[in-house]
Every structure is written in structure tokens, then in C-alpha cells.
Write a protein that holds these residues in place. Structure first.
Motif, PDB file in Angstrom:
ATOM      1  N   ARG A  22      -3.679 122.650 -33.285  1.00  0.00           N
ATOM      2  CA  ARG A  22      -3.595 121.749 -34.432  1.00  0.00           C
ATOM      3  C   ARG A  22      -2.462 120.756 -34.254  1.00  0.00           C
ATOM      4  NH1 ARG A  22      -3.677 126.117 -39.217  1.00  0.00           N
ATOM      5  NH2 ARG A  22      -2.600 127.381 -37.706  1.00  0.00           N
ATOM      6  N   GLY A  23      -2.586 119.643 -34.947  1.00  0.00           N
ATOM      7  CA  GLY A  23      -1.515 118.665 -34.974  1.00  0.00           C
ATOM      8  C   GLY A  23      -0.392 119.146 -35.875  1.00  0.00           C
ATOM      9  N   LEU A  24       0.710 118.420 -35.863  1.00  0.00           N
ATOM     10  CA  LEU A  24       1.891 118.820 -36.599  1.00  0.00           C
ATOM     11  C   LEU A  24       2.381 117.668 -37.466  1.00  0.00           C
ATOM     12  CD1 LEU A  24       4.021 121.131 -36.873  1.00  0.00           C
ATOM     13  CD2 LEU A  24       5.352 119.876 -35.176  1.00  0.00           C
ATOM     14  N   TYR A  25       2.641 117.964 -38.725  1.00  0.00           N
ATOM     15  CA  TYR A  25       3.236 117.004 -39.641  1.00  0.00           C
ATOM     16  C   TYR A  25       4.720 117.325 -39.751  1.00  0.00           C
ATOM     17  CZ  TYR A  25      -1.481 115.749 -40.909  1.00  0.00           C
ATOM     18  OH  TYR A  25      -2.781 115.308 -40.866  1.00  0.00           O
ATOM     19  N   SER A  26       5.540 116.303 -39.631  1.00  0.00           N
ATOM     20  CA  SER A  26       6.994 116.488 -39.688  1.00  0.00           C
ATOM     21  C   SER A  26       7.587 115.546 -40.723  1.00  0.00           C
ATOM     22  CB  SER A  26       7.635 116.187 -38.339  1.00  0.00           C
ATOM     23  OG  SER A  26       7.201 117.085 -37.371  1.00  0.00           O
ATOM     24  N   TRP A  27       8.372 116.121 -41.614  1.00  0.00           N
ATOM     25  CA  TRP A  27       9.140 115.332 -42.585  1.00  0.00           C
ATOM     26  C   TRP A  27      10.601 115.435 -42.196  1.00  0.00           C
ATOM     27  CZ3 TRP A  27      13.082 117.349 -45.578  1.00  0.00           C
ATOM     28  CH2 TRP A  27      13.648 116.468 -46.507  1.00  0.00           C
ATOM     29  N   SER A  28      11.324 114.326 -42.292  1.00  0.00           N
ATOM     30  CA  SER A  28      12.754 114.380 -41.999  1.00  0.00           C
ATOM     31  C   SER A  28      13.519 113.386 -42.862  1.00  0.00           C
ATOM     32  CB  SER A  28      13.036 114.126 -40.517  1.00  0.00           C
ATOM     33  OG  SER A  28      12.644 112.823 -40.169  1.00  0.00           O
ATOM     34  N   LEU A  29      14.777 113.724 -43.066  1.00  0.00           N
ATOM     35  CA  LEU A  29      15.667 112.909 -43.871  1.00  0.00           C
ATOM     36  C   LEU A  29      17.082 113.221 -43.405  1.00  0.00           C
ATOM     37  CD1 LEU A  29      15.705 111.001 -46.400  1.00  0.00           C
ATOM     38  CD2 LEU A  29      15.996 113.057 -47.782  1.00  0.00           C
ATOM     39  N   GLY A  30      17.978 112.238 -43.451  1.00  0.00           N
ATOM     40  CA  GLY A  30      19.320 112.475 -42.955  1.00  0.00           C
ATOM     41  C   GLY A  30      20.413 111.956 -43.850  1.00  0.00           C
ATOM     42  N   GLY A  31      21.616 112.461 -43.605  1.00  0.00           N
ATOM     43  CA  GLY A  31      22.807 111.995 -44.287  1.00  0.00           C
ATOM     44  C   GLY A  31      22.836 112.328 -45.767  1.00  0.00           C
ATOM     45  N   GLY A  53       8.052 114.547 -48.994  1.00  0.00           N
ATOM     46  CA  GLY A  53       8.342 113.135 -48.723  1.00  0.00           C
ATOM     47  C   GLY A  53       8.171 112.264 -49.962  1.00  0.00           C
ATOM     48  N   ASP A  54       7.122 112.518 -50.727  1.00  0.00           N
ATOM     49  CA  ASP A  54       6.883 111.727 -51.947  1.00  0.00           C
ATOM     50  C   ASP A  54       7.991 111.936 -52.976  1.00  0.00           C
ATOM     51  OD1 ASP A  54       4.534 110.747 -50.862  1.00  0.00           O
ATOM     52  OD2 ASP A  54       3.228 112.108 -52.002  1.00  0.00           O
ATOM     53  N   LEU A  55       8.480 113.172 -53.093  1.00  0.00           N
ATOM     54  CA  LEU A  55       9.477 113.483 -54.106  1.00  0.00           C
ATOM     55  C   LEU A  55      10.903 113.130 -53.696  1.00  0.00           C
ATOM     56  CD1 LEU A  55       8.162 116.941 -55.379  1.00  0.00           C
ATOM     57  CD2 LEU A  55       8.009 114.719 -56.535  1.00  0.00           C
ATOM     58  N   PHE A  56      11.219 113.258 -52.405  1.00  0.00           N
ATOM     59  CA  PHE A  56      12.609 113.113 -51.973  1.00  0.00           C
ATOM     60  C   PHE A  56      12.840 112.009 -50.947  1.00  0.00           C
ATOM     61  CE2 PHE A  56      12.234 117.429 -53.599  1.00  0.00           C
ATOM     62  CZ  PHE A  56      13.290 117.442 -54.506  1.00  0.00           C
ATOM     63  N   GLY A  57      11.801 111.286 -50.562  1.00  0.00           N
ATOM     64  CA  GLY A  57      11.969 110.225 -49.583  1.00  0.00           C
ATOM     65  C   GLY A  57      11.942 110.773 -48.167  1.00  0.00           C
ATOM     66  N   GLY A  58      12.386 109.958 -47.239  1.00  0.00           N
ATOM     67  CA  GLY A  58      12.340 110.364 -45.837  1.00  0.00           C
ATOM     68  C   GLY A  58      11.053 109.894 -45.201  1.00  0.00           C
ATOM     69  N   SER A  59      10.811 110.350 -44.007  1.00  0.00           N
ATOM     70  CA  SER A  59       9.607 109.923 -43.295  1.00  0.00           C
ATOM     71  C   SER A  59       8.757 111.127 -42.920  1.00  0.00           C
ATOM     72  CB  SER A  59       9.977 109.131 -42.039  1.00  0.00           C
ATOM     73  OG  SER A  59      10.756 109.927 -41.179  1.00  0.00           O
ATOM     74  N   VAL A  60       7.455 110.904 -42.960  1.00  0.00           N
ATOM     75  CA  VAL A  60       6.491 111.905 -42.525  1.00  0.00           C
ATOM     76  C   VAL A  60       5.737 111.318 -41.346  1.00  0.00           C
ATOM     77  CG1 VAL A  60       4.444 113.239 -43.151  1.00  0.00           C
ATOM     78  CG2 VAL A  60       6.237 112.855 -44.854  1.00  0.00           C
ATOM     79  N   ILE A  61       5.740 112.053 -40.243  1.00  0.00           N
ATOM     80  CA  ILE A  61       4.987 111.597 -39.075  1.00  0.00           C
ATOM     81  C   ILE A  61       4.007 112.688 -38.654  1.00  0.00           C
ATOM     82  CG2 ILE A  61       6.778 110.019 -38.250  1.00  0.00           C
ATOM     83  CD1 ILE A  61       7.535 112.162 -36.175  1.00  0.00           C
ATOM     84  N   TYR A  62       2.961 112.261 -38.001  1.00  0.00           N
ATOM     85  CA  TYR A  62       1.952 113.190 -37.504  1.00  0.00           C
ATOM     86  C   TYR A  62       1.965 113.156 -35.990  1.00  0.00           C
ATOM     87  CZ  TYR A  62      -2.581 115.151 -36.296  1.00  0.00           C
ATOM     88  OH  TYR A  62      -3.582 115.920 -35.749  1.00  0.00           O
ATOM     89  N   SER A  63       1.996 114.323 -35.381  1.00  0.00           N
ATOM     90  CA  SER A  63       1.904 114.438 -33.924  1.00  0.00           C
ATOM     91  C   SER A  63       0.573 115.099 -33.599  1.00  0.00           C
ATOM     92  CB  SER A  63       3.046 115.305 -33.372  1.00  0.00           C
ATOM     93  OG  SER A  63       4.291 114.742 -33.701  1.00  0.00           O
TER      94      SER A  63
END
Length: 131
Positions: A63-72, A45-55
């Protein structure tokens, strides 16, 4: 985005091969990485942008889950940076880059079909244990 060391790109490509995916949300390309280890997800996320969320975990002792996503088109810098180092998802990434770089609607539809088919590959065979 500045120049990123080859070692870091190799790490991200390997991490993406194991924990990431490219997929289509209707006709929009998306990239995602899911992991319980936050440092790698946040690095992407720091290098390429997008969002990081924690579930948070849904059950005790998980354990919880970290998800990074980016589109288009925003996915293009990541895809171009990791494609030389990818092994498992190299063809999916190559097709995704082509998808983003073509305006041909017919070819884009073909690419979506090809990427979906690549996701259904079975990497192992069940061995017959009965003699």
C-alpha cells in the motif's frame, strides 16, 4: 482553529500515539504521522495545518503511505490539544511543549536528549523459553 470536540482530540491523540512521532531535525521540533489510511492523516492536516503527502507503493501488493508533517512553533496547538489524551507519548509531548516554550538553550539541549532517550524504550521483554 475553532473548538474541537474532546472525542476528536482523543482519537487524534490515540492515532498520534500509534502512528505519530515528535522528533528533532537538528534543533527544530517536528511532528509527523504516517499511515496507509488517508482520512485520519488528512483530518490532522485539516485541523492543525501542515502538509500531507502521498507516497506510492514501491513494490507490487503493498500500500501507499500518507504522511502528515508540521514543524517548529506551528506544532504547539496540536501538542497542547492532545497532551491530556495521550498515553504512550505523553511525556514526549510534554517535553516538546516545554522545548517550544523555553528560551533556555541548556534546557532545550536537555529536552532533546530526553526525547531521544524516550524513543529508545523497549516495551516488551523477550521471555526465556528454555527451562
Amino acid at each position: 482553529m475553532g473548538k474541537i470536540d474532546k472525542e476528536v482530540l482523543s482519537y487524534i491523540a490515540g492515532y498520534f500515539d500509534g502512528e505519530g512521532c515528535v522528533y528533532f531535525d537538528r534543533t527544530r521540533l517536528r511532528c509527523q504521522v504516517n499511515s496507509c489510511y488517508p482520512a485520519s492523516v488528512k483530518l490532522i492536516g485539516d485541523l492543525f495545518g501542515g502538509s500531507v503527502i502521498y507516497s506510492a507503493p514501491r513494490r507490487a501488493h503493498t500500500r501507499g503511505l500518507y504522511s502528515w508533517s508540521l514543524g517548529g512553533f506551528k506544532t504547539l496547538p496540536l501538542l497542547k490539544a492532545i497532551v491530556p489524551y495521550s498515553l504512550e507519548k505523553k511525556r514526549q509531548i510534554e517535553l516538546s511543549i516545554e522545548f517550544l516554550e523555553t528560551d533556555n538553550k541548556t534546557r532545550r539541549a536537555e529536552i532533546i536528549t530526553q526525547v531521544k532517550a524516550l524513543k529508545k524504550v523497549i516495551y516488551y521483554e523477550k521471555k526465556n523459553t528454555s527451562n
